[in-house]
Design a protein around this motif. Structure first.
Motif, PDB file in Angstrom:
ATOM      1  N   ARG A  63      -4.705  95.678  22.208  1.00 45.14           N
ATOM      2  CA  ARG A  63      -4.888  94.283  22.621  1.00 45.14           C
ATOM      3  C   ARG A  63      -5.353  94.142  24.051  1.00 45.14           C
ATOM      4  O   ARG A  63      -6.157  93.264  24.368  1.00 45.14           O
ATOM      5  CB  ARG A  63      -3.576  93.515  22.435  1.00 45.14           C
ATOM      6  CG  ARG A  63      -3.253  93.207  21.000  1.00 45.14           C
ATOM      7  CD  ARG A  63      -2.098  92.228  20.905  1.00 45.14           C
ATOM      8  NE  ARG A  63      -0.903  92.745  21.554  1.00 45.14           N
ATOM      9  CZ  ARG A  63       0.159  93.219  20.913  1.00 45.14           C
ATOM     10  NH1 ARG A  63       0.191  93.230  19.607  1.00 45.14           N
ATOM     11  NH2 ARG A  63       1.194  93.662  21.581  1.00 45.14           N
ATOM     12  N   VAL A  64      -4.822  94.963  24.973  1.00 46.96           N
ATOM     13  CA  VAL A  64      -5.108  94.753  26.393  1.00 46.96           C
ATOM     14  C   VAL A  64      -6.073  95.779  26.981  1.00 46.96           C
ATOM     15  O   VAL A  64      -6.606  95.555  28.068  1.00 46.96           O
ATOM     16  CB  VAL A  64      -3.812  94.708  27.232  1.00 46.96           C
ATOM     17  CG1 VAL A  64      -2.891  93.608  26.747  1.00 46.96           C
ATOM     18  CG2 VAL A  64      -3.104  96.039  27.253  1.00 46.96           C
ATOM     19  N   GLY A  65      -6.280  96.891  26.316  1.00 45.69           N
ATOM     20  CA  GLY A  65      -7.206  97.914  26.794  1.00 45.69           C
ATOM     21  C   GLY A  65      -6.547  98.962  27.685  1.00 45.69           C
ATOM     22  O   GLY A  65      -5.475  98.736  28.253  1.00 45.69           O
ATOM     23  N   ALA A  66      -7.219 100.094  27.792  1.00 44.91           N
ATOM     24  CA  ALA A  66      -6.681 101.223  28.555  1.00 44.91           C
ATOM     25  C   ALA A  66      -6.552 100.905  30.042  1.00 44.91           C
ATOM     26  O   ALA A  66      -5.568 101.292  30.681  1.00 44.91           O
ATOM     27  CB  ALA A  66      -7.552 102.450  28.347  1.00 44.91           C
ATOM     28  N   ALA A  67      -7.513 100.211  30.601  1.00 42.76           N
ATOM     29  CA  ALA A  67      -7.475  99.910  32.035  1.00 42.76           C
ATOM     30  C   ALA A  67      -6.251  99.067  32.387  1.00 42.76           C
ATOM     31  O   ALA A  67      -5.562  99.329  33.383  1.00 42.76           O
ATOM     32  CB  ALA A  67      -8.751  99.206  32.475  1.00 42.76           C
ATOM     33  N   ARG A  68      -5.972  98.062  31.592  1.00 43.94           N
ATOM     34  CA  ARG A  68      -4.798  97.208  31.856  1.00 43.94           C
ATOM     35  C   ARG A  68      -3.513  97.999  31.676  1.00 43.94           C
ATOM     36  O   ARG A  68      -2.558  97.821  32.424  1.00 43.94           O
ATOM     37  CB  ARG A  68      -4.832  95.978  30.935  1.00 43.94           C
ATOM     38  CG  ARG A  68      -3.697  95.027  31.195  1.00 43.94           C
ATOM     39  CD  ARG A  68      -3.857  94.313  32.537  1.00 43.94           C
ATOM     40  NE  ARG A  68      -2.743  93.426  32.748  1.00 43.94           N
ATOM     41  CZ  ARG A  68      -1.958  93.451  33.812  1.00 43.94           C
ATOM     42  NH1 ARG A  68      -2.197  94.273  34.803  1.00 43.94           N
ATOM     43  NH2 ARG A  68      -0.948  92.630  33.921  1.00 43.94           N
TER      44      ARG A  68
END
Length: 186
Positions: A63-68
């Protein structure tokens, strides 16, 4: 970008390994925990923190991605270092007062490794074996260097370890923010 991401992993693994270097001195030597109890405490807390973080990461990263997830991870690691610093500065060091921040650190660090790995390797699928070897070498080097430095820090308190957690979290986060570009993460 690969080297910068790998360095973020190196820094995180080095801070993790610094705990492995300092924990026996802090808990066994300074606080009198028996070696067998020490092993059980480290195993149980580490397994629970890492399994929980791995399970959460697998569900939330979609849902939020690896970076987040990395930002969250380094924030948790920073919080663990600050907690350890406050506890050891204002209160008498106790086993639980050292272990809870350490478990929190395990929890945060567990978010780092799969996410930084995926970002670092995305452009190198065609040479994943070579990239994996370099990544593993850098990660192990980080553990060796940072762990060695920690072995020379004062052993009387956990404050040195807290500063390692804090500085490594900030350093990895800043390096990541310096090089991360969403268009490169695809």
């Amino acid at each position: 970008v690969f080297v910068a991401y790998s360095t973020c992993g190196l820094i995180t693994f080095g801070a993790f390994f610094s705990w492995m270097t300092a924990a026996p001195v802090l808990l066994i030597h300074n606080l009198g925990v028996s070696p067998s109890r020490f092993g059980c405490l480290i195993l149980l807390g580490g397994v629970i923190a890492m399994l929980l973080a791995g399970w959460i990461n697998a569900r939330v990263v979609k849902r939020v991605g690896a970076a987040r997830m990395l930002e969250i991870a380094w924030g948790i690691m920073l919080l663990s270092g600050i907690s350890l610093l406050i506890i050891t500065f204002y209160f008498k060091a106790t086993v639980i007062g050292i272990l809870i921040p350490a478990y929190l650190f395990y929890f945060g660090a567990t978010f780092v490794w799969p996410n930084i790995y995926s970002l670092a390797f995305t452009p190198f699928g065609h040479i994943a074996g070579y990239a994996g070897a370099v990544y593993g070498c850098l990660q192990t080097a980080g553990a060796a260097v940072i762990g060695s430095v920690v072995s020379y820090l004062p052993h009387g308190t956990a404050q040195s370890l807290a500063w390692v957690f804090i500085s490594c979290s900030i350093l990895a986060f800043c390096l990541f923010k310096l090089v991360y570009r969403p268009e490169n993460a695809q």
